[in-house]
Design an enzyme around this catalytic site. Structure first.
Site, PDB file in Angstrom:
ATOM      1  N   ALA A   1      -4.159  -5.727  -1.384  1.00 38.53           N
ATOM      2  CA  ALA A   1      -4.136  -4.606  -2.332  1.00 38.53           C
ATOM      3  C   ALA A   1      -4.073  -5.145  -3.748  1.00 38.53           C
ATOM      4  O   ALA A   1      -4.231  -6.349  -3.986  1.00 38.53           O
ATOM      5  CB  ALA A   1      -2.945  -3.711  -2.041  1.00 38.53           C
ATOM      6  N   ASN A   2      -3.856  -4.275  -4.714  1.00 35.95           N
ATOM      7  CA  ASN A   2      -3.674  -4.711  -6.098  1.00 35.95           C
ATOM      8  C   ASN A   2      -2.601  -3.844  -6.753  1.00 35.95           C
ATOM      9  O   ASN A   2      -2.050  -2.943  -6.122  1.00 35.95           O
ATOM     10  CB  ASN A   2      -5.006  -4.653  -6.861  1.00 35.95           C
ATOM     11  CG  ASN A   2      -5.593  -3.259  -6.863  1.00 35.95           C
ATOM     12  OD1 ASN A   2      -4.998  -2.328  -7.403  1.00 35.95           O
ATOM     13  ND2 ASN A   2      -6.746  -3.092  -6.233  1.00 35.95           N
ATOM     14  N   ARG A   3      -2.307  -4.106  -8.024  1.00 35.85           N
ATOM     15  CA  ARG A   3      -1.143  -3.495  -8.671  1.00 35.85           C
ATOM     16  C   ARG A   3      -1.412  -2.116  -9.264  1.00 35.85           C
ATOM     17  O   ARG A   3      -0.600  -1.588 -10.003  1.00 35.85           O
ATOM     18  CB  ARG A   3      -0.637  -4.401  -9.787  1.00 35.85           C
ATOM     19  CG  ARG A   3      -0.079  -5.709  -9.290  1.00 35.85           C
ATOM     20  CD  ARG A   3       0.516  -6.507 -10.442  1.00 35.85           C
ATOM     21  NE  ARG A   3       0.746  -7.873 -10.064  1.00 35.85           N
ATOM     22  CZ  ARG A   3       1.788  -8.289  -9.338  1.00 35.85           C
ATOM     23  NH1 ARG A   3       2.685  -7.430  -8.933  1.00 35.85           N
ATOM     24  NH2 ARG A   3       1.911  -9.566  -9.039  1.00 35.85           N
TER      25      ARG A   3
ATOM     26  N   ALA B   1      -9.023   1.035  -8.967  1.00 35.47           N
ATOM     27  CA  ALA B   1      -9.045  -0.435  -8.951  1.00 35.47           C
ATOM     28  C   ALA B   1      -9.472  -0.838  -7.541  1.00 35.47           C
ATOM     29  O   ALA B   1      -8.638  -1.043  -6.651  1.00 35.47           O
ATOM     30  CB  ALA B   1      -7.667  -0.986  -9.295  1.00 35.47           C
TER      31      ALA B   1
END
Ligand code: CTP
Length: 233
Positions: free
Chosen positions: A43-45, A109
């Site tokens: 995943a990402n932030r 994102a």
């Protein structure tokens, strides 16, 4: 039959009197989760805060908003049709299913890569061995929609999350993907933008690069929604 909530949202938008009344806008938001196995993912932030604020601002101005969101930290706004997805591939399919639209804003994102063959069962530790993950490239949703030969939304807005040479990279990204506007931001850790409450953006369009002062994500959303209103008028 469409979902009851979708019908209510469409009626709500149709009865609204805002300047975006009658306009259908797709907004993507949040991160995507790309599975490694049934319990792990990449995943990402992204918190989903900026995409959510944009969807809210557009709905407030009377647009019918289809909000395609990955697993975000913040709850989706009211008065939009919410389509929840996990992966980039699912996000692409949801966006394609939501078209045609007057405009599309790609604030998500999206993970650039997925694990090529995610395991159906939990990967176990083995003595002396480490798992090796092979990656495959995800579809680029913004580029796919920007380059549609038929049925392309009249206004396509992308984001550019950069850590270096923000305007230069974002300008190149706009040309490469073929979108009309790029909202560029510096997501270096020290800016506190990714996952934070504020944003510091440069809007890149045919007219050039326009620096906005640092402001709350909600103010960025309001201002962007006003610009979208002008563009669609
Ligand atoms: N985007 C998308 N699909 C992808 C990757 C990105 O739709 N598979 C969209 C994002 O929603 C955003 C824009 O493309 O609007 C730019 O995303 P960004 O992460 O800044 O760029 P990348 O395409 O990932 O390029 P790079 O990692 O090289 O900066």
């Amino acid at each position: 039959m469409a979902e009851p909530l979708e019908i209510v949202t469409a009626i709500d938008a149709a009865l609204s009197d805002g300047p975006l009344k009658g306009k259908r806008i797709v907004v993507t938001s949040g991160p995507t989760h790309e599975p490694i196995d049934p319990v792990r993912y990449i995943a990402n932030r992204s918190s989903g805060a900026q995409g959510t604020a944009i969807a809210r601002a557009l709905a407030t101005l009377g647009a019918e908003v289809i909000f395609v969101t990955g697993p975000a930290d913040v709850p989706p706004p009211e008065r939009v049709t919410v389509v929840k997805v996990e992966t980039a591939q699912q996000m692409l399919e949801a966006v394609q299913g939501a078209l045609p639209a007057d405009a599309a804003v790609f604030a998500a994102a999206v993970a650039d890569w997925r694990v090529a063959s995610a395991s159906n069962s939990k990967i176990k530790k083995t003595k002396g061995g480490l798992p090796v993950l092979e990656f495959a490239e995800n579809p680029d949703i913004l580029a796919t929609v920007s380059q549609m030969e038929q049925g392309r939304p009249g206004l396509v807005v992308g984001f550019a999350a950069e850590t270096d040479d923000v305007v230069e990279n974002a300008t190149a990204k706009r040309a490469r993907k073929g979108c009309d506007w790029i909202v560029a931001n510096d997501v270096s850790h020290e800016t506190g933008i990714m996952g934070g409450a504020e944003n510091d953006i440069t809007l890149i369009s045919d007219a050039g690069a326009e620096d906005w002062p640092r402001m709350s994500k909600s103010d960025v959303a309001t201002r962007l929604a006003e610009r979208i209103t002008q563009a669609l008028a």
